[in-house]
Design a protein around this motif. Structure first.
Motif, PDB file in Angstrom:
ATOM      1  N   LEU A  50      -3.640 -31.521  13.542  1.00 25.72           N
ATOM      2  CA  LEU A  50      -4.503 -30.516  12.904  1.00 25.72           C
ATOM      3  C   LEU A  50      -4.826 -30.890  11.467  1.00 25.72           C
ATOM      4  CD1 LEU A  50      -2.588 -27.417  14.307  1.00 25.72           C
ATOM      5  CD2 LEU A  50      -4.946 -28.018  14.852  1.00 25.72           C
ATOM      6  N   ARG A  51      -4.842 -32.180  11.195  1.00 32.02           N
ATOM      7  CA  ARG A  51      -5.012 -32.620   9.803  1.00 32.02           C
ATOM      8  C   ARG A  51      -6.418 -32.411   9.269  1.00 32.02           C
ATOM      9  NH1 ARG A  51      -2.213 -37.697  11.098  1.00 32.02           N
ATOM     10  NH2 ARG A  51      -0.007 -37.272  10.758  1.00 32.02           N
ATOM     11  N   ASN A  52      -7.429 -32.625  10.116  1.00 28.90           N
ATOM     12  CA  ASN A  52      -8.812 -32.639   9.632  1.00 28.90           C
ATOM     13  C   ASN A  52      -9.564 -31.374   9.996  1.00 28.90           C
ATOM     14  OD1 ASN A  52      -8.488 -35.412   8.752  1.00 28.90           O
ATOM     15  ND2 ASN A  52      -8.541 -35.935  10.943  1.00 28.90           N
ATOM     16  N   ASP A  53     -10.611 -31.119   9.214  1.00 27.26           N
ATOM     17  CA  ASP A  53     -11.475 -29.973   9.493  1.00 27.26           C
ATOM     18  C   ASP A  53     -11.910 -30.025  10.966  1.00 27.26           C
ATOM     19  OD1 ASP A  53     -12.967 -27.713   9.025  1.00 27.26           O
ATOM     20  OD2 ASP A  53     -14.740 -28.846   8.369  1.00 27.26           O
ATOM     21  N   VAL A  68      -5.352 -23.239  18.196  1.00 37.40           N
ATOM     22  CA  VAL A  68      -5.091 -23.278  16.756  1.00 37.40           C
ATOM     23  C   VAL A  68      -6.054 -24.306  16.188  1.00 37.40           C
ATOM     24  CG1 VAL A  68      -3.395 -23.677  14.927  1.00 37.40           C
ATOM     25  CG2 VAL A  68      -2.645 -22.822  17.150  1.00 37.40           C
ATOM     26  N   GLN A  69      -6.767 -23.918  15.149  1.00 38.77           N
ATOM     27  CA  GLN A  69      -7.835 -24.774  14.648  1.00 38.77           C
ATOM     28  C   GLN A  69      -7.783 -24.862  13.137  1.00 38.77           C
ATOM     29  OE1 GLN A  69     -11.138 -24.881  16.935  1.00 38.77           O
ATOM     30  NE2 GLN A  69     -12.348 -26.093  15.505  1.00 38.77           N
ATOM     31  N   ASN A  70      -8.104 -26.049  12.630  1.00 44.10           N
ATOM     32  CA  ASN A  70      -8.241 -26.265  11.197  1.00 44.10           C
ATOM     33  C   ASN A  70      -9.659 -25.886  10.795  1.00 44.10           C
ATOM     34  OD1 ASN A  70      -8.898 -27.495   8.716  1.00 44.10           O
ATOM     35  ND2 ASN A  70      -7.296 -29.047   8.961  1.00 44.10           N
ATOM     36  N   PHE A  71      -9.781 -24.781  10.034  1.00 51.16           N
ATOM     37  CA  PHE A  71     -11.082 -24.369   9.511  1.00 51.16           C
ATOM     38  C   PHE A  71     -11.097 -24.701   8.028  1.00 51.16           C
ATOM     39  CE2 PHE A  71     -10.497 -21.556  13.188  1.00 51.16           C
ATOM     40  CZ  PHE A  71     -11.720 -21.644  13.824  1.00 51.16           C
TER      41      PHE A  71
END
Ligand code: FES
Ligand SMILES: [Fe+2]
Length: 375
Positions: A50-53, A68-71
């Motif tokens: 989940l490191r990047n947008d 689960v998301q990286n926003f």
């Protein structure tokens, strides 16, 4: 204390165990989903993914699909089910991409609101307020080290409180074991608790793992407890220590200063972490599917090598293949006996009789029964 216990100078064993009826049937399952899986911080994956947008992971928590998301740097968790006509939104275990439903192409934003609805004017005529009402349900997300947790039902203790002293263990593991060498799922025809129990004890090792695990550890098992969780430590066999020392040296693999033996942590309700020689981390979850099935999700990690030139080389590949093969072999051996026990426990009402080599099972059962007794 009974006579035999006195003779062997053993303290009396606890007698309270989960009755076999609790391992099957829809009613018992529904109760544990409500009282354990919806109320606990559940481990769903690693922040590595989940490191990047727009990086995302998905997980299934006792029948609820979660994304689960990286926003833009912030991790948010949502129900991974489209509010249009129920398709799952992200279909892969991890990846990169905005939450776009594959069925009719609705696009969801960081509040879970469908901000892109193809043909909205002709098809629905939804106002902004209508669209907000169609937002995906949001869940709490918390991270400890690189371990990501989601809680379906809001409220209750914080993740740090739930983990207690094991929070520091997760921090340490997160710093040490950064190089994932395996990640897979094995479907088991067994209740999730039967799966968990197979990793909480060493009494089964001689009979279940005569060619694998038995050769690699000694039979001492020091147990300790933290909140609903537990730890067991045993010593590696001399041959195993020699093998690991050689591998560490040749491959430039780091070794934990804190964990030097075979150190096994169980984080209630279904996360098991085994550290071998301070050099290999095996992470397993026993994810319930229904009363009679669970998915064993396993992952293996090494530390980051100080000899990067060995990576991708034949010797390193042979070591990784060896570790992956050994791990899956042990898990398949556990699967056979866990599935056999699952078949058996549906035919009895008499409670099981764990012994001292299985003492962590008593703590697991107590935590479980305490949760069941809660309102
Ligand atoms: S089901 Fe998701 S857009 Fe239709
Ligand atoms: Fe086992």
């Amino acid at each position: 204390m009974d006579d035999r216990a006195q003779q062997r100078q053993l303290p009396p064993l606890p007698t309270t165990v989960i009755p076999p009826q609790r391992y099957s049937g829809d009613a018992a399952y529904a109760e544990e989903v409500a009282k354990i899986f919806r109320r606990s911080w559940m481990f769903v994956g690693f922040a590595d993914d989940l490191r990047n947008d727009n990086d995302f992971i998905t997980a299934e928590i006792a029948g609820t699909s979660v994304l689960v998301q990286n926003f833009d740097g912030e991790l948010r968790a949502f129900h991974n089910v489209c509010t249009h006509r129920y398709s799952l939104i992200h279909l892969r275990p991890c990846g990169n991409g905005k939450p776009v439903c594959p069925y009719h192409g609705w696009v969801f934003n960081k509040d879970g609101v469908p901000v892109g609805i193809p043909g909205n004017r002709e098809q629905f005529g939804f106002s902004e307020e209508d669209r907000r009402r169609l937002a995906l349900p949001r869940f709490e997300v918390a991270v400890r080290g690189r371990f990501v947790f989601v809680r379906l039902e809001a409220g209750g203790t914080s993740l740090d409180e739930q983990l207690g002293a094991y929070g520091l263990v997760l921090d340490h593991l997160s710093e040490t074991f950064t190089d994932r060498i395996d990640d897979g799922i094995l479907p088991w025809a067994a209740n999730w608790k039967a799966g968990v129990e197979s990793v909480l004890e060493v009494y089964h090792v001689d009979a279940t793992h005569p060619e694998t695990f038995k050769k690699f550890t000694k039979k001492v098992w020091d147990c300790s407890y933290e909140k609903e969780h537990s730890r067991g430590t045993t010593h590696l066999s001399d041959g195993s220590v020699r093998w690991w020392d050689g591998v560490n040296q040749k491959m430039g693999l780091p070794r934990s200063e804190m964990l030097r033996n075979y150190d096994h942590f169980f984080v209630f309700p279904n996360l098991a972490i085994g550290i071998t020689h301070g050099s290999l981390m095996s992470v397993q979850t026993y994810d319930p599917v229904d009363p009679d099935h669970c998915n064993l999700h396993y992952r293996l990690f090494l530390g980051e090598t100080s000899k990067p030139q060995t990576k991708g080389g034949a010797a390193r590949k042979a070591v990784e293949d060896n570790l992956r093969g050994f791990n899956v072999q042990v898990l398949r051996e556990d699967q056979v006996v866990s599935e056999a026990a699952h078949k058996g426990l549906k035919q009895v009402t008499r409670p099981a009789v764990p012994g001292w080599g299985e003492e962590r099972i008593f703590a697991f059962h107590k935590a479980y029964l305490d949760r069941m007794a809660a309102e």
